[in-house]
Design an enzyme around this catalytic site. Structure first.
Site, PDB file in Angstrom:
ATOM      1  N   HIS A  70       0.832  -1.208   0.000  1.00 50.55           N
ATOM      2  CA  HIS A  70       0.000   0.000   0.000  1.00 50.55           C
ATOM      3  C   HIS A  70       0.870   1.264   0.000  1.00 50.55           C
ATOM      4  O   HIS A  70       0.473   2.300   0.518  1.00 50.55           O
ATOM      5  CB  HIS A  70      -0.979   0.007   1.194  1.00 50.55           C
ATOM      6  N   ASP A 120       2.560   1.985  -3.046  1.00 49.72           N
ATOM      7  CA  ASP A 120       2.717   2.384  -4.461  1.00 49.72           C
ATOM      8  C   ASP A 120       1.884   3.620  -4.815  1.00 49.72           C
ATOM      9  O   ASP A 120       2.391   4.562  -5.412  1.00 49.72           O
ATOM     10  CB  ASP A 120       2.466   1.214  -5.434  1.00 49.72           C
ATOM     11  N   GLY A 166      -6.735 -14.466  -9.239  1.00 53.91           N
ATOM     12  CA  GLY A 166      -7.376 -14.012  -8.012  1.00 53.91           C
ATOM     13  C   GLY A 166      -6.679 -14.446  -6.728  1.00 53.91           C
ATOM     14  O   GLY A 166      -7.227 -14.292  -5.646  1.00 53.91           O
ATOM     15  N   LEU A 176      -1.502 -12.936  -6.992  1.00 50.82           N
ATOM     16  CA  LEU A 176      -0.199 -13.088  -7.647  1.00 50.82           C
ATOM     17  C   LEU A 176      -0.179 -12.384  -8.999  1.00 50.82           C
ATOM     18  O   LEU A 176       0.732 -12.535  -9.785  1.00 50.82           O
ATOM     19  CB  LEU A 176       0.144 -14.576  -7.796  1.00 50.82           C
ATOM     20  N   SER A 217      -2.258 -12.390 -11.882  1.00 53.88           N
ATOM     21  CA  SER A 217      -2.431 -13.066 -13.176  1.00 53.88           C
ATOM     22  C   SER A 217      -2.813 -12.039 -14.238  1.00 53.88           C
ATOM     23  O   SER A 217      -2.482 -12.194 -15.413  1.00 53.88           O
ATOM     24  CB  SER A 217      -3.504 -14.148 -13.084  1.00 53.88           C
ATOM     25  N   ASP A 276       2.715  -4.135 -10.233  1.00 56.40           N
ATOM     26  CA  ASP A 276       2.553  -5.482 -10.789  1.00 56.40           C
ATOM     27  C   ASP A 276       3.065  -5.583 -12.222  1.00 56.40           C
ATOM     28  O   ASP A 276       3.828  -6.488 -12.574  1.00 56.40           O
ATOM     29  CB  ASP A 276       1.072  -5.896 -10.769  1.00 56.40           C
TER      30      ASP A 276
HETATM   31  P1  ADP Z   1      -5.172 -11.327 -10.038  1.00 56.36           P
HETATM   32  O1  ADP Z   1      -4.851 -11.005  -8.620  1.00 56.36           O
HETATM   33  O2  ADP Z   1      -4.906 -12.761 -10.350  1.00 56.36           O
HETATM   34  O3  ADP Z   1      -4.552 -10.370 -10.997  1.00 56.36           O
HETATM   35  P2  ADP Z   1      -7.543 -10.135 -11.108  1.00 56.36           P
HETATM   36  O4  ADP Z   1      -8.963 -10.198 -10.723  1.00 56.36           O
HETATM   37  O5  ADP Z   1      -6.881  -8.816 -11.151  1.00 56.36           O
HETATM   38  O6  ADP Z   1      -6.758 -11.158 -10.158  1.00 56.36           O
HETATM   39  O7  ADP Z   1      -7.354 -10.772 -12.538  1.00 56.36           O
HETATM   40  C1  ADP Z   1      -7.902 -12.038 -12.844  1.00 56.36           C
HETATM   41  C2  ADP Z   1      -8.657 -11.932 -14.151  1.00 56.36           C
HETATM   42  O8  ADP Z   1      -7.728 -11.782 -15.240  1.00 56.36           O
HETATM   43  C3  ADP Z   1      -9.437 -13.177 -14.490  1.00 56.36           C
HETATM   44  O9  ADP Z   1     -10.702 -13.172 -13.881  1.00 56.36           O
HETATM   45  C4  ADP Z   1      -9.526 -13.087 -16.009  1.00 56.36           C
HETATM   46  O10 ADP Z   1     -10.546 -12.191 -16.400  1.00 56.36           O
HETATM   47  C5  ADP Z   1      -8.195 -12.457 -16.387  1.00 56.36           C
HETATM   48  N1  ADP Z   1      -7.221 -13.497 -16.725  1.00 56.36           N
HETATM   49  C6  ADP Z   1      -6.067 -13.796 -16.113  1.00 56.36           C
HETATM   50  N2  ADP Z   1      -5.420 -14.824 -16.729  1.00 56.36           N
HETATM   51  C7  ADP Z   1      -6.198 -15.189 -17.761  1.00 56.36           C
HETATM   52  C8  ADP Z   1      -6.106 -16.190 -18.783  1.00 56.36           C
HETATM   53  N3  ADP Z   1      -5.081 -17.024 -18.851  1.00 56.36           N
HETATM   54  N4  ADP Z   1      -7.105 -16.254 -19.688  1.00 56.36           N
HETATM   55  C9  ADP Z   1      -8.149 -15.418 -19.638  1.00 56.36           C
HETATM   56  N5  ADP Z   1      -8.306 -14.473 -18.708  1.00 56.36           N
HETATM   57  C10 ADP Z   1      -7.348 -14.345 -17.776  1.00 56.36           C
END
Ligand code: ADP
Ligand code: MG
Length: 397
Positions: free
Chosen positions: A35, A37, A122, A125, A127, A172
């Protein structure tokens, strides 16, 4: 990691046998500096050895067609049409990057892309950052455009703001783009100056424990904390006219004027100001190879997030409390926004197996939930996956 052979085989299955190139970008874990950034401060994350990987092949039109292995879904958009504005759609993370690149006059060609990620979505990490960064690299490289990695990171952040409705900081995407294997990354979130700091995980492992809970509070409280920090700056400006963000406030100044701000705001500010300090100290500890010192700062960070910033939750505290009692643990803290998500731990390798067992059984006993445990070395930032690179490493999927 996702093996190139698996990625290309899957691409052929979906799109047919074509000439293709492959790219990847990692997820991340923040070691310390939470917190800070959006307060213009310092963060110290590392890339993990999990990534979003993409196989891509050029098309003759301006369509971007994407198959995601994770969701087993195909979707597409045309660069010459407007964004349909569908909220909460996974394609937004990809389309946003493309739209922003084009807005910057970086002309793109149509591509077919196969996306495959082993960053759990989610789990805190990032994604989404891994995906955006991998997409940015893929789209620009496939169109023979050169865009530096810092710009790609900013475009990923902008995508979150405009296309996913998440007012995230730059950390990130920045680390996903610019990380160096075997190193953590100290980032000044205001100037974007950064430094790679050697993180030797030969004897001590970085272990991520996912609570597997996500409380609804996360988004609303995140926005509230941002406002509280702005309020703190507004109040303190009466006495410290030169400050712009909490990053500009010293611990001494904060103590001096602490009776001028309401109690809750004071605690929020105290977290940010001391966390900045801890992050710089942690960077020094890393430079000296002092992981024990680093670990102590992680405990302090957790307490500050729990008591002053109030973004922890029962499950995160339980994971940290269990870790605190185990042998060989140098430090543990919640990581990411809070209200669920993961903790990050520094654990002596000789105690690693016992650590995993105890964390699993104790957390399950106390919460009825199974945690997910992931050990990760510090990974490399976004890159093209060449055949040589990939044949050297073991496939995970
Ligand atoms: P995180 O903490 O993992 O970043 P977020 O809610 O910010 O969580 O992002 C997750 C979202 O990113 C997923 O619900 C999806 O919409 C998208 N996402 C991540 N990886 C993929 C993937 N391989 N294919 C499709 N959508 C993805
Ligand atoms: Mg995200």
């Amino acid at each position: 990691m996702i093996h190139r052979e698996h990625l290309t085989r899957k691409f052929v299955e979906i799109f047919g046998n074509r000439e293709m190139r492959c790219f990847r970008a990692p997820g991340r874990v923040n070691l310390i500096g939470e917190h800070t950034d959006y307060n213009g401060g310092f963060v110290l994350p590392m890339a993990i050895d999990r990534e979003a990987a993409i196989a891509a092949s050029i098309r003759n039109d301006r369509k971007i067609c994407v198959f995601t292995v994770n969701l087993d879904e195909m979707a597409e958009f045309d660069l010459d049409n407007e964004w349909a504005g569908k909220k909460g759609f996974w394609l937004n993370y990809i389309e946003g990057v493309a739209r922003i690149l084009e807005r910057k006059n970086i002309k793109l060609q149509g591509v077919d892309m196969l996306v495959w990620s082993d960053v759990p979505a989610g789990a805190g990490l990032s994604s989404s950052a891994a995906l955006e960064t991998a997409v940015g690299l893929t789209l620009t490289q496939m169109s023979n455009q050169t865009v530096d990695l810092v710009t790609l990171a900013k475009i990923g952040q902008q995508t979150e703001h405009e296309f996913a409705g998440a007012k995230v900081g730059i950390m990130d995407q920045f680390v996903s783009a610019n990380a160096k294997a075997g190193h953590a990354l100290l980032l000044d979130c205001r100037s974007l100056d950064y430094e790679h700091l050697r993180l030797d995980t030969t004897d001590t492992a970085v272990v991520i424990c996912d609570t597997n809970v996500k409380h609804d509070l996360a988004t609303s409280e995140y926005n509230t904390r941002r406002e509280e920090c702005e309020q703190a700056v507004e109040r303190l400006k009466d006495y410290l006219p030169d400050i712009r963000q909490l990053r500009d406030v010293s611990i001494t100044d904060l103590e001096k004027y602490s009776d001028k701000i309401p109690e809750v705001i004071r605690r929020r500010a105290r977290h940010v100001v001391t966390e900045n300090q801890r992050t710089l100290k942690a960077a020094d500890a890393l430079k000296q190879g002092d992981l024990a010192g680093f670990g102590r700062l992680m405990w302090d960070s957790h307490k500050s997030l729990r008591d002053d910033y109030e973004v922890s939750c029962r499950e995160l505290d339980i994971l940290v409390d269990i870790a605190l009692r185990l042998d060989g643990v140098l430090g543990a803290r919640m990581t990411g926004g809070g209200f669920g998500g993961s903790t990050v731990n520094l654990v002596k390798r000789e105690h690693l197996e016992q650590f995993k067992e105890e964390m699993q059984s104790e957390y399950l006993r106390l919460t009825d939930i199974k945690p997910t445990i992931l050990v990760s070395d510090a990974g490399e930032g976004a890159s093209e996956i060449t055949e040589v690179q990939s044949s050297k490493s073991e496939p995970l999927l």
